[in-house]
Design an enzyme around this catalytic site. Sequence first.
Site, PDB file in Angstrom:
ATOM      1  N   PHE A 201       0.958  -1.539  -0.365  1.00 42.23           N
ATOM      2  CA  PHE A 201      -0.324  -0.228   0.022  1.00 42.23           C
ATOM      3  C   PHE A 201       0.597   1.097  -0.415  1.00 42.23           C
ATOM      4  O   PHE A 201       0.777   2.606  -0.482  1.00 42.23           O
ATOM      5  CB  PHE A 201      -1.136   0.565   1.177  1.00 42.23           C
ATOM      6  N   LYS A 202       2.310   1.403   0.166  1.00 44.42           N
ATOM      7  CA  LYS A 202       2.652   2.480   0.534  1.00 44.42           C
ATOM      8  C   LYS A 202       2.547   3.008  -0.696  1.00 44.42           C
ATOM      9  O   LYS A 202       3.218   4.253  -1.056  1.00 44.42           O
ATOM     10  CB  LYS A 202       4.660   2.206   1.045  1.00 44.42           C
ATOM     11  N   ASP A 203       2.529   1.827  -2.198  1.00 49.58           N
ATOM     12  CA  ASP A 203       3.083   2.912  -3.265  1.00 49.58           C
ATOM     13  C   ASP A 203       1.950   3.958  -3.458  1.00 49.58           C
ATOM     14  O   ASP A 203       2.216   5.103  -4.377  1.00 49.58           O
ATOM     15  CB  ASP A 203       2.639   1.766  -4.233  1.00 49.58           C
TER      16      ASP A 203
END
Length: 481
Positions: free
Chosen positions: A120-122
């Site tokens: 999810f950091k993308d």
Amino acid sequence: MKYISTRASSTEPTEPRVLRGFSDILLEGLAPDGGLYLPVAYPKVSAETLNAWRSLSYAELAFEILSLYIDDIPPADLRALVEKTYTAEVFGGHAAITPLTPLAPNLMLEGLSNGPTLAFKDMAMQLLGNLFEYELGRRGETLNILGATSGDTGSAAEYAMRGKHNVRVFMLSPLGRMSAFQQAQMFSLQDENIHNLSVEGVFDDCQDIVKAVSNDLDFKRKYRIGTVNSINWARLLAQVVYYFAGYIQATQTNNNQQVSFAVPSGNFGNVCAGHVARMMGLPIKHLVVATNENNVLEEFFRTGSYRVRSSAETFETSSPSMDISKASNFERFVFDLLGRDGDRTQALFGRALAQEGAFTLTADEFAKIADYGFQSGRSTHADRLATIRTTFEQFGVLIDTHTADGLKVAQELREADVPMLVLETALPAKFEATIAEALGPDVKAPRPAALADLESRPKRFQVMPADTATVQRYIVDHAPV
Ligand SMILES: *Cc1c(COP(=O)(O)O)cnc(C)c1O
């Protein structure tokens, strides 16, 4: 929109010197007083506006939300930046960017892990890369991003910054201590502006070096050292968008309908974005904070006591991206909880934490948490295995270990008539060993076709001792002034 520090003294909150613009804080970390930046007020989104947003694409929705917080980038430029960021091409071919996967009635996953590093950091980092390139270009400046990673953050940063003008990344990682997949993901990048420094030591050694370099103020200024850690407000703001996108997908036209979100949590960045969305008026009933064995946050929401863990008390678990000793974004929520009293926030985070490593809220302060919709729960390795297994058997859906922590706690706390969206924070392909432990050797987590040969690609990295001066010399050689 102006921004203030969570530790701004209440006697001076409107003084110009404590009010900053979005572009000012974009490239910064902590505020000078050690606090975190927040907008002076949360813009409110009416039910009518929310309804009107239902027909927007993800990128259009992102533009509308970001525009409420950013007034120092021309709208046409901001629109171009989000349009370039949130494309189906970058996010696994999904037009919705964060598609929902139904599991049971009123229980679903919201997929946040379709970006280039499958986590999810993308969602935020991809936007940050474009914002950094834009802002640095506008100022005629360059930035050397220095970071330490044990996995997800470093690769998300590298994939966001690769090939960007005016930005170089120097990412330290512990030699031989990342999974083969994570290592290949980072080391296979051939872009000239990406430098993988493989340090002969453990993750803490890498982090200590980053701290030492950042504390060398002359060096930091001369070589324009910056960071992209999770306290960056732009990252948090980008994450607010998918709470709206999830809500819109999960509901019909009745905007008074409430939903809840369950969030696999570590540094409190993801769920803090949910808090911001709720403060903006998104009808969120509960924000469920799910932790693993490292339950700093779960303990706080249960007891009102926040206690930073020592490294001996910080466990290595099978949901490693949630293995934290303190939650670096947590101060933002506490500031709101305390009625935005910067002096009290300073007393808790600046003094009590520094001196005793812990603080406890008063009974009155603790009682106010109920107004903010938070609930919490904890999940263990055995829970993860069981949740991965039952989710696969009952719903035919394979989930990763972090998402399993979220789903485990969501199933304990969900209400039959309130849709519960569990945020899927990584794809199972990243955690093959635990998937095999849960489901046996025959079930293989599918990997996006583009990554089929990842481990066999040529690698580009530099091994070096755990020594600050060596790292500094490498930066000097590769980031000429
Ligand atoms: C970073 C991360 C988390 C934790 O998110 P926070 O914002 O730190 O609370 C959860 N799952 C995955 C896969 C992550 O990479």
